[in-house]
Design an enzyme around this catalytic site. Structure first.
Site, PDB file in Angstrom:
ATOM      1  N   ARG A 154       0.861  -1.175   0.000  1.00 32.58           N
ATOM      2  CA  ARG A 154       0.000   0.000   0.000  1.00 32.58           C
ATOM      3  C   ARG A 154       0.901   1.229   0.000  1.00 32.58           C
ATOM      4  NH1 ARG A 154      -2.156  -3.577   3.866  1.00 32.58           N
ATOM      5  NH2 ARG A 154      -4.256  -4.346   3.332  1.00 32.58           N
ATOM      6  N   LYS A 178      -2.192  -2.904   7.729  1.00 32.08           N
ATOM      7  CA  LYS A 178      -3.444  -2.579   8.402  1.00 32.08           C
ATOM      8  C   LYS A 178      -3.645  -3.479   9.620  1.00 32.08           C
ATOM      9  CE  LYS A 178      -6.336  -0.574   4.766  1.00 32.08           C
ATOM     10  NZ  LYS A 178      -7.588  -0.737   3.993  1.00 32.08           N
ATOM     11  N   HIS A 250      -1.906   3.146  -6.345  1.00 31.98           N
ATOM     12  CA  HIS A 250      -2.844   2.034  -6.175  1.00 31.98           C
ATOM     13  C   HIS A 250      -2.945   1.201  -7.450  1.00 31.98           C
ATOM     14  CE1 HIS A 250      -5.571   0.149  -3.448  1.00 31.98           C
ATOM     15  NE2 HIS A 250      -6.599   0.217  -4.278  1.00 31.98           N
ATOM     16  N   ARG A 253      -0.054  -1.091  -7.569  1.00 35.02           N
ATOM     17  CA  ARG A 253      -0.284  -2.218  -6.638  1.00 35.02           C
ATOM     18  C   ARG A 253      -1.192  -3.255  -7.306  1.00 35.02           C
ATOM     19  NH1 ARG A 253      -1.274  -3.937  -1.073  1.00 35.02           N
ATOM     20  NH2 ARG A 253      -3.490  -4.147  -0.610  1.00 35.02           N
ATOM     21  N   HIS A 276      -4.357  -8.638   2.530  1.00 39.19           N
ATOM     22  CA  HIS A 276      -5.807  -8.687   2.690  1.00 39.19           C
ATOM     23  C   HIS A 276      -6.153  -9.692   3.788  1.00 39.19           C
ATOM     24  CE1 HIS A 276      -6.518  -7.312  -1.754  1.00 39.19           C
ATOM     25  NE2 HIS A 276      -6.239  -6.308  -0.948  1.00 39.19           N
ATOM     26  N   TYR A 285      -9.876  -9.984  -8.233  1.00 40.10           N
ATOM     27  CA  TYR A 285      -8.955 -10.386  -9.299  1.00 40.10           C
ATOM     28  C   TYR A 285      -9.351 -11.704  -9.956  1.00 40.10           C
ATOM     29  CZ  TYR A 285      -5.974  -6.824  -7.209  1.00 40.10           C
ATOM     30  OH  TYR A 285      -5.495  -5.645  -6.718  1.00 40.10           O
TER      31      TYR A 285
END
Length: 308
Positions: A154, A178, A250, A253, A276, A285
């Site tokens: 990110r 995150k 982004h 990425r 994720h 995806y």
């Protein structure tokens, strides 16, 4: 009171009590009048089956899911108003589900475009005609894009990388993402070379050398702001002959993830690399996997037509 009068009363309430703008009121009017026409003008007395038939009709007319959802929202507001005013004893939209919005596919870049971008960054990083500050910026940008494409970080993770990542000079490093979760990400040889070149130059600049950040800056955080990197990336894209509107950190990425899947990577592995927590996030995806499977069958299935 007939339906047109009740629509007017509803719009007056939205204007007086909710402060709705003229555009909002016009949109509500169009949606409610369209629905009233479908139920033969008797919208205020419509039954759930009437509203369901109307939603089926607008879907058949080709309205996008977002437009269908907006029209249903207008109807919900209208019947909520009628119920609150004691003009109806029920809400015919109460049991209806909102139309599912299709999840938009992420913007990405082709492998050829990504190659052009990285090649341009590499050329600028060794351009001896650049002045000192421009050369320093070019080395930093080259390191940033190589690391981003090699890792799929990110942008907030990328610009806040600690200097220790470069000092260790290893093929993998831990990044804290995150939810304060750590994950292991790989570094390509090109990314390591670009980082070494950047690190060798930054330590010659006193204000930068003492910083604990890999990409230091005179900012509140002490590291490069993400907005600055995004702006520099767009400039690099333009110089590489790629539309600047098409690219962002982004997007790069997403290119990392898409290109991995196109070349045989497992969806679970990509999930871990992107950080994720839920596989459903990575499933945006799946279109890449579907394309790969179709190509696999077409290329290798014994019954595939190889004549074309």
């Amino acid at each position: 009171m007939n339906s047109p009068a009740r629509i007017e009363a509803f719009l007056e309430m939205m204007s007086a009590e909710r402060g709705a703008s003229d555009n909002t009121l016009s949109s509500y009017r169009r949606d409610l009048e369209d629905a009233a026409e479908h139920v033969r003008g008797n919208l205020a007395a419509a039954a759930p089956a009437d509203i369901r038939a109307y939603l089926n009709d607008i879907a058949a007319r080709g309205f996008a899911a977002t437009s269908q959802a907006r029209k249903l929202s207008a109807l919900r507001q209208f019947f909520k108003f009628l119920y609150a005013e004691g003009l109806r004893s029920d809400d015919p939209t109460g049991t209806l589900d909102s139309p599912r919005k299709e999840r938009s596919l992420p913007k990405t870049m082709s492998e050829a475009e990504t190659g052009r971008l990285l090649d341009r960054a590499a050329i600028e990083a060794v351009d001896t005609a650049l002045g000192d500050s421009a050369h320093l910026a070019a080395l930093r940008l080259h390191a940033l894009v190589e690391v981003l494409y090699a890792t799929g970080l990110r942008v907030s993770e990328l610009v806040s990388l600690p200097l220790t990542v470069a000092l260790r000079d290893e093929r993998f490093f831990l990044v804290r993402g995150k939810g304060n979760k750590e994950r292991m990400v790989p570094l390509s040889e090109k990314a390591r070379i670009a980082m070494r070149a950047w690190q060798a130059e930054r330590k010659r600049v006193p204000p930068l050398a003492a910083s604990p950040w890999l990409f230091p800056a005179l900012s509140e955080s002490g590291h490069l702001p993400r907005q600055v990197f995004a702006r520099e990336l767009k400039g690099l894209a333009a110089r590489a002959g790629i539309a600047s509107a098409k690219i962002s950190p982004h997007v790069l990425r997403h290119a990392f993830a898409s290109h991995l899947l196109q070349n045989g990577a497992d969806l679970r592995a990509v999930q871990q690399l992107l950080g994720h927590s839920d596989i459903s996030t990575t499933q945006i995806y799946t279109h890449v996997l579907e394309e790969r499977l179709v190509r696999l069958v077409n290329d290798h299935h014994p019954l595939a037509d190889h004549t074309s």
